[in-house]
Design a protein around this motif. Structure first.
Motif, PDB file in Angstrom:
ATOM      1  N   MET A   1       1.269  12.817 -14.680  1.00 19.74           N
ATOM      2  CA  MET A   1       0.506  13.305 -15.967  1.00 19.74           C
ATOM      3  C   MET A   1      -0.087  14.940 -16.022  1.00 19.74           C
ATOM      4  O   MET A   1      -0.408  15.351 -16.729  1.00 19.74           O
ATOM      5  CB  MET A   1      -1.273  12.731 -14.889  1.00 19.74           C
ATOM      6  N   GLN A   2      -0.206  15.542 -14.626  1.00 20.75           N
ATOM      7  CA  GLN A   2      -0.140  17.384 -14.522  1.00 20.75           C
ATOM      8  C   GLN A   2       1.585  17.803 -15.616  1.00 20.75           C
ATOM      9  O   GLN A   2       0.947  18.883 -16.327  1.00 20.75           O
ATOM     10  CB  GLN A   2       0.494  17.804 -12.780  1.00 20.75           C
ATOM     11  N   GLN A   3       2.784  16.669 -15.545  1.00 18.61           N
ATOM     12  CA  GLN A   3       3.316  17.985 -15.679  1.00 18.61           C
ATOM     13  C   GLN A   3       3.208  17.226 -17.671  1.00 18.61           C
ATOM     14  O   GLN A   3       3.867  18.304 -18.290  1.00 18.61           O
ATOM     15  CB  GLN A   3       4.933  17.067 -15.443  1.00 18.61           C
ATOM     16  N   GLN A   4       2.539  16.215 -18.120  1.00 16.90           N
ATOM     17  CA  GLN A   4       2.324  16.021 -19.432  1.00 16.90           C
ATOM     18  C   GLN A   4       1.317  17.046 -19.362  1.00 16.90           C
ATOM     19  O   GLN A   4       1.175  17.472 -21.307  1.00 16.90           O
ATOM     20  CB  GLN A   4       1.751  15.084 -19.952  1.00 16.90           C
TER      21      GLN A   4
ATOM     22  N   LYS B   1       0.693  -1.398  -0.585  1.00 16.32           N
ATOM     23  CA  LYS B   1       0.290  -0.263   0.110  1.00 16.32           C
ATOM     24  C   LYS B   1       0.884   1.448  -0.231  1.00 16.32           C
ATOM     25  O   LYS B   1       0.479   2.149  -0.327  1.00 16.32           O
ATOM     26  CB  LYS B   1      -0.614  -0.125   1.165  1.00 16.32           C
ATOM     27  N   PRO B   2       2.039   1.379   1.315  1.00 21.37           N
ATOM     28  CA  PRO B   2       2.905   2.714   0.716  1.00 21.37           C
ATOM     29  C   PRO B   2       3.514   2.692  -0.565  1.00 21.37           C
ATOM     30  O   PRO B   2       3.407   4.213  -0.786  1.00 21.37           O
ATOM     31  CB  PRO B   2       4.069   2.653   1.396  1.00 21.37           C
ATOM     32  N   ALA B   3       3.830   1.560  -0.931  1.00 25.19           N
ATOM     33  CA  ALA B   3       4.526   1.568  -2.323  1.00 25.19           C
ATOM     34  C   ALA B   3       3.247   2.420  -3.492  1.00 25.19           C
ATOM     35  O   ALA B   3       3.546   3.303  -4.358  1.00 25.19           O
ATOM     36  CB  ALA B   3       5.315   0.582  -3.165  1.00 25.19           C
ATOM     37  N   VAL B   4       2.805   1.374  -3.146  1.00 26.79           N
ATOM     38  CA  VAL B   4       1.234   2.159  -4.633  1.00 26.79           C
ATOM     39  C   VAL B   4       0.957   3.271  -4.491  1.00 26.79           C
ATOM     40  O   VAL B   4       0.396   4.135  -5.066  1.00 26.79           O
ATOM     41  CB  VAL B   4      -0.220   1.047  -4.245  1.00 26.79           C
ATOM     42  N   ALA B   5       0.916   3.664  -2.962  1.00 25.77           N
ATOM     43  CA  ALA B   5       0.111   5.140  -3.008  1.00 25.77           C
ATOM     44  C   ALA B   5       1.082   6.573  -3.604  1.00 25.77           C
ATOM     45  O   ALA B   5       1.113   7.250  -3.947  1.00 25.77           O
ATOM     46  CB  ALA B   5       0.253   5.820  -1.876  1.00 25.77           C
ATOM     47  N   ALA B   6       2.554   5.619  -3.305  1.00 27.54           N
ATOM     48  CA  ALA B   6       3.731   6.232  -3.380  1.00 27.54           C
ATOM     49  C   ALA B   6       3.834   6.537  -5.456  1.00 27.54           C
ATOM     50  O   ALA B   6       4.383   8.050  -5.856  1.00 27.54           O
ATOM     51  CB  ALA B   6       5.089   5.545  -3.716  1.00 27.54           C
ATOM     52  N   ARG B   7       3.301   4.950  -6.228  1.00 32.53           N
ATOM     53  CA  ARG B   7       3.730   5.060  -7.693  1.00 32.53           C
ATOM     54  C   ARG B   7       2.237   5.936  -7.787  1.00 32.53           C
ATOM     55  O   ARG B   7       2.351   6.764  -8.838  1.00 32.53           O
ATOM     56  CB  ARG B   7       3.335   3.417  -8.124  1.00 32.53           C
ATOM     57  N   GLN B   8       1.197   6.422  -7.014  1.00 28.78           N
ATOM     58  CA  GLN B   8      -0.279   6.857  -7.529  1.00 28.78           C
ATOM     59  C   GLN B   8      -0.149   8.366  -7.632  1.00 28.78           C
ATOM     60  O   GLN B   8       0.042   9.204  -8.479  1.00 28.78           O
ATOM     61  CB  GLN B   8      -1.242   6.344  -6.385  1.00 28.78           C
ATOM     62  N   ALA B   9       1.430   8.573  -6.646  1.00 27.51           N
ATOM     63  CA  ALA B   9       1.826  10.364  -6.254  1.00 27.51           C
ATOM     64  C   ALA B   9       2.669  10.403  -7.466  1.00 27.51           C
ATOM     65  O   ALA B   9       2.023  11.540  -8.188  1.00 27.51           O
ATOM     66  CB  ALA B   9       2.488  10.309  -5.214  1.00 27.51           C
ATOM     67  N   MET B  10       2.949   9.573  -7.964  1.00 24.32           N
ATOM     68  CA  MET B  10       3.953  10.292  -8.806  1.00 24.32           C
ATOM     69  C   MET B  10       3.486  10.027 -10.582  1.00 24.32           C
ATOM     70  O   MET B  10       3.695  10.817 -10.880  1.00 24.32           O
ATOM     71  CB  MET B  10       5.198   8.900  -8.961  1.00 24.32           C
TER      72      MET B  10
END
Length: 266
Positions: free
Chosen positions: A131-134, A117-126
């Protein structure tokens, strides 16, 4: 008369004796018949008793066979019931084992999910950041494209040719076509055009002098250049050699003769 009486008496005596003998034979035959009837009845009784005994033996054997079949059937039913019970027990054990394995796998998956879950949350944030940068890059590219289109439109407007409408200009000759016509007229006037240049090739006499040409003409007149004989004619024609061998390479006949002379001198 006496003789007749004696003869009659003798005949009567013989008749009586014959009658007695016949009666005795009848009684003896009757006694034999009664004995035969008694023997026959005894035989019938013995045969009936034998048949009853055989029927009883058959019935006993059938009863024994039925009892043996019932015993075998009962044993087979017991075996089938035991097999079914074993199968049910095995199925229950396998189902329990599968349920336990599924529960363990579910627990392991839940534990893995909790651990990730922590890694998934970090990946989702990244991913959200990317997406915002794109989106920002796309907006910037769109703005740059619009600015470039505006600059191109301004340049096109600045350097666009301003020509008056003249449909007759389409019917006038171009500079290139006019120059070509003028050059052709000059060649005709100076006699330097292609029509005035020497023609290099074979004349009719030279073509007819070639035996291959004459053979082909003769075959064509005979109707042998088509149909089933066409392949054979082509094979024969390609195997024929010309009167004068074709020169090799790009050297002319004079050059070849000069080279041969030089080789002879050497």
């Amino acid at each position: 008369m006496l003789q007749e009486a004696e003869a009659a008496a003798a005949a009567a005596v013989e008749a009586a004796a014959a009658k007695l003998e016949w009666e005795a034979a009848g009684r003896s035959l009757h006694d034999q018949l009664e004995e035969m009837l008694v023997v026959k009845e005894q035989q019938h009784k013995e045969l009936a008793l034998q048949r009853e005994a055989e029927a009883a033996a058959i019935a006993v054997k059938a009863a024994e066979q039925q009892a043996a079949w019932l015993e075998q059937h009962a044993a087979k039913k017991a075996q089938v019931a035991q097999y079914k019970q074993q199968q049910q027990e095995q199925q229950v054990a396998e189902q329990l084992a599968a349920e336990q394995a599924a529960a363990e796998a579910l627990a392991a998956a839940e534990a893995a999910i909790d651990a990730q879950k922590p890694a998934v949350a970090a990946r989702q944030a990244m991913a959200l950041d990317r997406m915002q940068q794109q989106i920002e890059q796309q907006k910037q590219q769109q703005a740059e494209l619009e600015a470039r289109q505006k600059r191109l439109a301004a340049l096109a407007e600045a350097f666009a040719p301003h020509v008056d409408r003249d449909p007759q200009r389409l019917l006038q000759p171009t500079a290139a076509s006019a120059a070509a016509v003028e050059a052709g007229a000059q060649e005709v006037q100076d006699h330097t055009g292609a029509a005035f240049r020497p023609v290099h090739g074979y004349n009719t006499a030279q073509v007819v002098a070639d035996p291959r040409f004459r053979v082909v003409e003769a075959l064509r007149e005979a109707g042998l250049t088509g149909g089933a004989a066409k392949g054979y004619v082509q094979q024969v024609f390609t195997g024929m050699q010309p009167v004068t061998a074709a020169r090799r390479g790009n050297l002319t006949t004079g050059q070849l003769e000069a080279m041969q002379a030089c080789n002879r001198e050497l």
